[in-house]
Design a protein around this motif. Structure first.
Motif, PDB file in Angstrom:
ATOM      1  N   MET A 107       0.840  -1.186   0.000  1.00 44.83           N
ATOM      2  CA  MET A 107       0.000   0.000   0.000  1.00 44.83           C
ATOM      3  C   MET A 107       0.877   1.238   0.000  1.00 44.83           C
ATOM      4  SD  MET A 107      -2.782   1.224   2.772  1.00 44.83           S
ATOM      5  CE  MET A 107      -1.638   2.267   3.594  1.00 44.83           C
ATOM      6  N   ALA A 108       0.484   2.238  -0.750  1.00 40.97           N
ATOM      7  CA  ALA A 108       1.253   3.476  -0.816  1.00 40.97           C
ATOM      8  C   ALA A 108       0.871   4.363   0.343  1.00 40.97           C
ATOM      9  CB  ALA A 108       1.004   4.181  -2.142  1.00 40.97           C
ATOM     10  N   THR A 109       1.663   4.301   1.406  1.00 38.86           N
ATOM     11  CA  THR A 109       1.356   5.098   2.587  1.00 38.86           C
ATOM     12  C   THR A 109       1.884   6.492   2.434  1.00 38.86           C
ATOM     13  OG1 THR A 109       2.648   3.335   3.451  1.00 38.86           O
ATOM     14  CG2 THR A 109       1.013   4.257   4.911  1.00 38.86           C
ATOM     15  N   ALA A 110       1.121   7.471   2.924  1.00 40.35           N
ATOM     16  CA  ALA A 110       1.530   8.855   2.811  1.00 40.35           C
ATOM     17  C   ALA A 110       2.662   9.159   3.767  1.00 40.35           C
ATOM     18  CB  ALA A 110       0.350   9.773   3.083  1.00 40.35           C
ATOM     19  N   SER A 111       2.534   8.797   5.012  1.00 42.39           N
ATOM     20  CA  SER A 111       3.588   9.067   5.992  1.00 42.39           C
ATOM     21  C   SER A 111       3.506   8.016   7.082  1.00 42.39           C
ATOM     22  CB  SER A 111       3.445  10.477   6.569  1.00 42.39           C
ATOM     23  OG  SER A 111       2.198  10.578   7.233  1.00 42.39           O
ATOM     24  N   VAL A 112       4.591   7.770   7.746  1.00 44.73           N
ATOM     25  CA  VAL A 112       4.645   6.774   8.804  1.00 44.73           C
ATOM     26  C   VAL A 112       4.187   7.444  10.102  1.00 44.73           C
ATOM     27  CG1 VAL A 112       6.118   5.193  10.071  1.00 44.73           C
ATOM     28  CG2 VAL A 112       6.545   5.628   7.652  1.00 44.73           C
ATOM     29  N   ALA A 113       3.027   7.051  10.590  1.00 43.79           N
ATOM     30  CA  ALA A 113       2.463   7.602  11.831  1.00 43.79           C
ATOM     31  C   ALA A 113       2.160   6.463  12.803  1.00 43.79           C
ATOM     32  CB  ALA A 113       1.211   8.420  11.535  1.00 43.79           C
ATOM     33  N   PHE A 114       2.031   6.820  14.065  1.00 44.28           N
ATOM     34  CA  PHE A 114       1.742   5.809  15.089  1.00 44.28           C
ATOM     35  C   PHE A 114       0.305   5.317  14.929  1.00 44.28           C
ATOM     36  CE2 PHE A 114       0.080   4.675  19.270  1.00 44.28           C
ATOM     37  CZ  PHE A 114       0.935   3.624  19.592  1.00 44.28           C
ATOM     38  N   GLU A 143      -5.774  -6.797   2.502  1.00 42.55           N
ATOM     39  CA  GLU A 143      -6.142  -8.120   2.001  1.00 42.55           C
ATOM     40  C   GLU A 143      -7.385  -8.042   1.138  1.00 42.55           C
ATOM     41  OE1 GLU A 143      -4.534 -10.855   2.203  1.00 42.55           O
ATOM     42  OE2 GLU A 143      -2.896 -10.031   3.425  1.00 42.55           O
ATOM     43  N   ALA A 144      -8.339  -7.192   1.521  1.00 38.96           N
ATOM     44  CA  ALA A 144      -9.563  -7.049   0.720  1.00 38.96           C
ATOM     45  C   ALA A 144      -9.259  -6.412  -0.630  1.00 38.96           C
ATOM     46  CB  ALA A 144     -10.586  -6.201   1.498  1.00 38.96           C
ATOM     47  N   ARG A 145      -8.328  -5.443  -0.650  1.00 44.14           N
ATOM     48  CA  ARG A 145      -7.947  -4.825  -1.918  1.00 44.14           C
ATOM     49  C   ARG A 145      -7.223  -5.809  -2.826  1.00 44.14           C
ATOM     50  NH1 ARG A 145      -5.823   0.989   0.474  1.00 44.14           N
ATOM     51  NH2 ARG A 145      -7.898   2.006   0.539  1.00 44.14           N
ATOM     52  N   LYS A 146      -6.374  -6.665  -2.247  1.00 43.51           N
ATOM     53  CA  LYS A 146      -5.686  -7.669  -3.053  1.00 43.51           C
ATOM     54  C   LYS A 146      -6.651  -8.703  -3.602  1.00 43.51           C
ATOM     55  CE  LYS A 146      -1.228  -7.273  -0.702  1.00 43.51           C
ATOM     56  NZ  LYS A 146      -0.195  -7.964   0.121  1.00 43.51           N
ATOM     57  N   LEU A 150     -12.074  -7.272  -3.280  1.00 43.37           N
ATOM     58  CA  LEU A 150     -13.334  -7.011  -2.607  1.00 43.37           C
ATOM     59  C   LEU A 150     -13.509  -5.529  -2.298  1.00 43.37           C
ATOM     60  CD1 LEU A 150     -13.306 -10.042  -0.143  1.00 43.37           C
ATOM     61  CD2 LEU A 150     -14.413  -9.875  -2.384  1.00 43.37           C
ATOM     62  N   ALA A 151     -12.399  -4.802  -2.148  1.00 36.14           N
ATOM     63  CA  ALA A 151     -12.457  -3.364  -1.854  1.00 36.14           C
ATOM     64  C   ALA A 151     -11.832  -2.599  -3.015  1.00 36.14           C
ATOM     65  CB  ALA A 151     -11.711  -3.058  -0.545  1.00 36.14           C
ATOM     66  N   PRO A 152     -12.281  -1.379  -3.239  1.00 35.96           N
ATOM     67  CA  PRO A 152     -11.694  -0.605  -4.342  1.00 35.96           C
ATOM     68  C   PRO A 152     -10.229  -0.270  -4.059  1.00 35.96           C
ATOM     69  CG  PRO A 152     -13.173   0.761  -3.045  1.00 35.96           C
ATOM     70  CD  PRO A 152     -13.351  -0.638  -2.547  1.00 35.96           C
ATOM     71  N   ALA A 153      -9.446  -0.140  -5.143  1.00 36.83           N
ATOM     72  CA  ALA A 153      -8.021   0.141  -5.011  1.00 36.83           C
ATOM     73  C   ALA A 153      -7.812   1.568  -4.524  1.00 36.83           C
ATOM     74  CB  ALA A 153      -7.306  -0.060  -6.341  1.00 36.83           C
ATOM     75  N   GLU A 154      -6.674   1.789  -3.902  1.00 39.22           N
ATOM     76  CA  GLU A 154      -6.337   3.115  -3.399  1.00 39.22           C
ATOM     77  C   GLU A 154      -6.023   4.050  -4.565  1.00 39.22           C
ATOM     78  OE1 GLU A 154      -3.649   4.900   0.296  1.00 39.22           O
ATOM     79  OE2 GLU A 154      -3.134   3.001  -0.678  1.00 39.22           O
ATOM     80  N   VAL A 155      -6.386   5.303  -4.426  1.00 36.49           N
ATOM     81  CA  VAL A 155      -6.227   6.294  -5.488  1.00 36.49           C
ATOM     82  C   VAL A 155      -5.176   7.296  -5.046  1.00 36.49           C
ATOM     83  CG1 VAL A 155      -7.375   8.013  -6.906  1.00 36.49           C
ATOM     84  CG2 VAL A 155      -8.617   5.978  -6.166  1.00 36.49           C
ATOM     85  N   ASP A 156      -4.256   7.654  -5.954  1.00 35.66           N
ATOM     86  CA  ASP A 156      -3.214   8.614  -5.616  1.00 35.66           C
ATOM     87  C   ASP A 156      -3.716  10.034  -5.830  1.00 35.66           C
ATOM     88  OD1 ASP A 156      -3.346   8.743  -8.321  1.00 35.66           O
ATOM     89  OD2 ASP A 156      -1.238   8.293  -8.707  1.00 35.66           O
ATOM     90  N   GLU A 157      -2.828  11.002  -5.695  1.00 37.77           N
ATOM     91  CA  GLU A 157      -3.222  12.406  -5.785  1.00 37.77           C
ATOM     92  C   GLU A 157      -3.581  12.818  -7.199  1.00 37.77           C
ATOM     93  OE1 GLU A 157       1.428  13.891  -6.005  1.00 37.77           O
ATOM     94  OE2 GLU A 157       0.146  14.505  -4.330  1.00 37.77           O
ATOM     95  N   ASP A 158      -3.166  12.042  -8.206  1.00 38.31           N
ATOM     96  CA  ASP A 158      -3.538  12.329  -9.590  1.00 38.31           C
ATOM     97  C   ASP A 158      -4.808  11.648 -10.026  1.00 38.31           C
ATOM     98  OD1 ASP A 158      -1.281  13.880  -9.805  1.00 38.31           O
ATOM     99  OD2 ASP A 158      -0.024  12.213 -10.522  1.00 38.31           O
ATOM    100  N   GLY A 159      -5.435  10.885  -9.139  1.00 36.94           N
ATOM    101  CA  GLY A 159      -6.675  10.188  -9.482  1.00 36.94           C
ATOM    102  C   GLY A 159      -6.444   8.839 -10.125  1.00 36.94           C
ATOM    103  N   LYS A 160      -5.228   8.295 -10.076  1.00 39.17           N
ATOM    104  CA  LYS A 160      -4.935   6.994 -10.668  1.00 39.17           C
ATOM    105  C   LYS A 160      -4.931   5.932  -9.580  1.00 39.17           C
ATOM    106  CE  LYS A 160      -2.058   8.991 -14.306  1.00 39.17           C
ATOM    107  NZ  LYS A 160      -0.705   9.012 -14.946  1.00 39.17           N
TER     108      LYS A 160
END
Length: 470
Positions: A1-8, A22-25, A28-38
């Motif tokens: 997953m493309a994480t924005a920043s490492v947070a607690f 796991e659901a995205r793989k 079952l769940a929609p894929a994550e979208v980046d800042e360009d909408g891809k």
């Protein structure tokens, strides 16, 4: 997953994040979208999708994996060939002495050397060239197509299209001419029925149809397979579909053999036909003409040279084989010309033996030449030295001769002072005498040292016969 920043994250948030991945793989769940909408592929590993901390990425993105830094100094522009920037009216100080341009000197001038340069005439001043400098990267310096203008190839296409158009026009005129001759012949000999007249008129009308409607026969839309996945484009066909296939020219079973796998027919299918009207004469017609014949001779030469002991192979080193074949042809031509000259020198050439006219033997000219009593030329036959664009007879550092006018012990020097150092100051005759005195002193010291050691100073090494008489 493309994480924005490492947070607690708490244990519950971490568990929910794993379940979402796991659901995205699983789809079952929609894929994550980046800042360009891809959409971001959920199967990308975390070490690739997570952005470094110093980028301070607020939203998930894969931009850090791309080349997002661009070199500001790199440019894809190229030199403006033939561009001029300023046209002067008179000669300017520091300009080229030949053409008058300020962007180069007389040594680098590419114009024809004038009889009197622009420095002295101040006329026909050449314009200044546009000089540009570019900062190219590693690939830009080694790009052999950098600066190539693809639009210049349109001239080649226009030339070939004009040739094809002239050929089609000529063939159409010949076809119309044959049909008109046939019609006139039939009208003169016998009366033709109305049905035949209609057929001939129809043929003439069909021949007059514009060829532009039939141009699509010469083009084929097909898929061109490439490593990048291929692209659909227009490809010119090698022949017109209206032409008769080569295997249909002669339907006799015992005629030339046609190989359907390679689509080749080596022999002539119509050997008894008129060569002027024959369009196809077999594949051997092309094998025995042009560059194919030269390539065949090259192979034969490589085989014969290998049989005679030469380390040559046409397939392993084709450039070497071609170079040896060229050298062989040059040596052969020289031998033939040498043999011809030897025979002509021995027996003469009657074809070129002509009497020289008296006008050439006793020719007169307006050139005045003076001779002395012994017949030597005094004035009028001076040899003219060729002029050069480089400076000649320039004496530096008080020298009276140029560098390279003296040679000793495999070293060049000045003849005036016999020095072998290029930028040395001339010492004249005093320097020559000092050098000779130093040489004599060195020889005397060597002889004195040899005498003190009890051996001769020459190369006799103490033998009975000494070269110096010792």
């Amino acid at each position: 997953m493309a994480t924005a920043s490492v947070a607690f994250k708490s244990r519950e948030d971490h568990r929910k994040q794993l379940e979402l991945e796991e659901a995205r793989k699983a789809g079952l769940a929609p894929a994550e979208v980046d800042e360009d909408g891809k959409e971001i592929n959920p199967h990308i590993p975390q070490y690739m999708s997570s952005a470094p901390w110093y980028l301070n990425a607020e939203r998930p993105s894969l931009k850090h994996q791309r080349k997002w830094k661009s070199d500001p100094n790199y440019t894809k522009s190229w030199y403006d060939r033939g561009a001029k920037i300023f046209q002067a009216d008179k000669y300017r100080k520091g300009a080229c002495e030949n053409c008058g341009a300020m962007t180069h000197d007389s040594k680098a001038c590419m114009e024809r050397p004038r009889k009197k340069g622009a420095k002295w005439t101040s006329m026909h001043i050449a314009p200044d060239e546009k000089i540009e400098t570019f900062e190219l990267d590693y690939d830009g310096k080694r790009d052999r197509w950098n600066g190539y203008d693809a639009s210049t190839y349109a001239r080649v296409i226009e030339r070939y299209e004009a040739r094809d158009e002239a050929r089609r026009k000529y063939l159409k005129e010949q076809q119309l001419k044959k049909l008109e001759e046939k019609n006139s012949k039939n009208n003169g000999e016998e009366e033709v029925s109305d049905e035949d007249d209609d057929d001939d008129a129809l043929k003439v009308d069909e021949a007059k149809v514009d060829e532009s409607k039939q141009m699509d026969f010469a083009k084929v839309e097909k898929r061109v397979r490439t490593t990048g996945g291929g692209s659909t484009g227009t490809v010119r066909n090698l022949r017109i579909r209206e032409d008769t296939a080569k295997y249909l020219l002669n339907l006799d079973v015992n005629s030339a053999y046609y190989d359907p796998k390679t689509r080749s027919m080596r022999e002539d299918p119509l050997p008894d036909a008129d060569p002027n009207e024959k369009f196809y004469g077999g594949d051997n017609q092309y094998r025995m003409s042009g560059q194919a014949l030269e390539f065949k001779q090259l192979n034969i030469h490589a085989w014969e040279a290998f049989d005679k002991g030469q380390d040559i192979h046409m397939q392993a080193a084709p450039s070497q084989a071609e170079l040896l074949f060229r050298n062989y042809k040059v040596i052969k031509e020289k031998l033939k010309s040498k043999t011809k000259d030897t025979i002509m020198e021995k027996y003469g050439n009657a074809a070129t033996e002509e009497e020289i006219p008296m006008e050439l033997l006793l020719g007169q000219s307006e050139r005045q030449v003076e001779y002395d009593r012994a017949g030597r030329v005094i004035k009028g036959m001076e040899t003219l030295l060729p002029k050069s664009k480089y400076e000649e007879d320039v004496f530096i550092n008080n020298h009276t001769s140029v560098w390279g006018s003296w040679w000793k012990d495999h070293q060049w020097g000045y003849k005036c002072c016999k020095q072998t150092i290029r930028n040395s100051y001339c010492t004249g005759a005093a320097g020559i005498e000092a050098a000779e005195a130093a040489t004599d002193l060195m020889k005397a010291n060597i002889a004195r040292k040899a005498a003190s050691e009890g051996r001769c100073s020459c190369s006799c090494r103490g033998e009975e016969t000494c070269y110096l008489g010792n």
